[in-house]
Enzyme design. Structure first.
Site, short mmCIF file in Angstrom:
data_model
loop_
_atom_site.label_atom_id
_atom_site.label_comp_id
_atom_site.label_asym_id
_atom_site.label_seq_id
_atom_site.Cartn_x
_atom_site.Cartn_y
_atom_site.Cartn_z
N TYR A 76 3.73 15.58 7.32
CA TYR A 76 3.30 14.61 6.32
C TYR A 76 3.09 15.29 4.95
O TYR A 76 3.66 14.88 3.94
CB TYR A 76 2.00 13.90 6.76
CG TYR A 76 1.41 13.13 5.62
CD1 TYR A 76 1.97 11.91 5.24
CD2 TYR A 76 0.36 13.65 4.87
CE1 TYR A 76 1.48 11.22 4.15
CE2 TYR A 76 -0.14 12.96 3.78
CZ TYR A 76 0.43 11.75 3.43
OH TYR A 76 -0.04 11.09 2.34
N GLU A 135 -3.13 15.60 -1.28
CA GLU A 135 -2.62 15.15 0.02
C GLU A 135 -3.43 15.75 1.17
O GLU A 135 -3.61 15.13 2.20
CB GLU A 135 -1.13 15.49 0.17
CG GLU A 135 -0.21 14.69 -0.75
CD GLU A 135 -0.27 13.18 -0.51
OE1 GLU A 135 -0.70 12.75 0.58
OE2 GLU A 135 0.12 12.42 -1.41
N ASP A 154 2.69 9.14 7.53
CA ASP A 154 1.32 9.13 8.04
C ASP A 154 1.12 7.81 8.79
O ASP A 154 2.06 7.05 9.00
CB ASP A 154 0.31 9.31 6.90
CG ASP A 154 0.26 8.11 5.97
OD1 ASP A 154 1.12 7.22 6.09
OD2 ASP A 154 -0.65 8.05 5.12
#
Ligand code: SF4
Length: 331
Positions: free
Chosen positions: A114, A31, A132
């Site tokens: 996020y 991520e 996002d």
């Protein structure tokens, strides 16, 4: 609508390496890499990173240079330094594991809402949203929302309680492959039936203002001697912190004669590159000469070893361009 989206995801999801694991560390790394970077670009870096540093402890034990070297070319190097710093905090304060605690995750360097939401939902099955740009666009269209706060609140409300990780990834996947920014493929969309934008024909989503860019001239000198090239290490703080690069005429500890040579010579190539908000134009000069340098910030590096060196992307491009124009010959 949730069920339709999850069904679509189960059938259509791309087979990505971080979707085959529930390891919170691997999900965190993926991520972090995916922030501001496309999946196709991330893939080889992800494999290399996980192979080199398979756990929080391994990342903590590694030197920052080793981490930068594996990251080199992926850009936004602050992310690599943040991972490393967070690994230190996780080792000293959390037994080398990522905590299943949203607030504790948010306290780690480089982790925002996020990434914390993605780790909580994908690794720990907790119903947190991971909003996002793609996800916000999908919700804005689907629910007919324009206010960023309302979009984020909707994202929190919408998360599936039974499969939060898959649900978040389904929304991300929909945004990345179907609900595209300029021309959404509504005829292929599993939630078209519920979609406000499709019903009203309004697909425009409020976009964040584009960041202002500034034009920067950044000349570089490819100093070659035999098969080696002279590199300079940037300071530990600021732009491209700690990365190695080709020197510029100002940083080069050149005697007057070299200065003259440089001033008279023409660049062999002109590189264009962007770093954060800078649009860089970098003329590349070539000097085939041995220069005596002192101190840990300077090093002559064999061209064959450059791949394993934490070299900035700008300098990597410049080295490639310079080598196309000159044969590196003995002095
Ligand atoms: Fe996006 Fe179209 Fe699907 Fe609505 S129907 S979510 S606009 S792709």
């Amino acid at each position: 609508m949730r069920a339709a989206l999850l069904r679509w995801y189960d059938r259509n999801k791309r087979d990505l390496p971080w979707r085959r694991t529930r390891d919170p560390y691997a999900i965190w790394v993926s991520e972090t890499m995916l922030q501001q970077t496309q999946v196709a670009t991330v893939l080889p870096y992800y494999h290399r990173f996980i192979e080199a540093f398979p756990s929080v402890e391994a990342l903590d034990r590694a030197s920052l240079d080793a981490v930068r070297s594996v990251w080199s070319g992926l850009g936004y190097y602050r992310r690599a330094a943040n991972l490393k710093q967070a690994a230190r905090l996780l080792t000293s304060g959390h037994g080398g594991r990522l905590p299943a605690d949203y607030r504790a995750l948010l306290r780690l360097p480089g982790i925002g809402r996020y990434t914390a939401g993605a780790v909580m939902s994908i690794a720990f099955d907790r119903p947190y949203a991971a909003p996002d740009g793609n996800v916000r666009r999908v919700y804005a269209r689907l629910l007919g929302l324009t206010e960023p706060r309302a979009i984020d609140q909707a994202a929190e409300r919408m998360v599936s309680r039974s499969r939060p990780g898959d649900f978040n990834q389904a929304v991300m996947e929909l945004g990345a492959t179907v609900c595209l920014p300029s021309s959404p493929l509504c005829e292929r969309c599993p939630v078209a039936h519920w979609c406000h934008a499709r019903a009203s024909g309004t697909f425009d989503v409020p976009r964040p203002k584009p960041a202002r860019t500034k034009a920067v001239q950044w000349p570089l000198v490819f100093v070659a001697s035999r098969s080696r090239v002279l590199l300079h290490r940037r300071p530990d703080n600021g732009l491209l912190a700690g990365l190695w690069e080709l020197p510029s005429p100002e940083t080069l500890p050149a005697p007057r004669s070299l200065d003259e040579t440089l001033r008279r010579s023409e660049p062999v190539a002109v590189i264009r590159h962007a770093i954060t908000d800078m649009r860089i134009t970098a003329p590349v000069y070539v000097l085939q000469r041995k220069i005596v340098v002192k101190g840990p910030a300077w090093r002559w590096v064999d061209l064959a070893d450059l791949r394993s060196f934490p070299l900035s992307s700008l300098s990597t491009k410049a080295v490639r361009a310079a080598r196309r124009h000159i044969p590196v010959s003995p002095d």
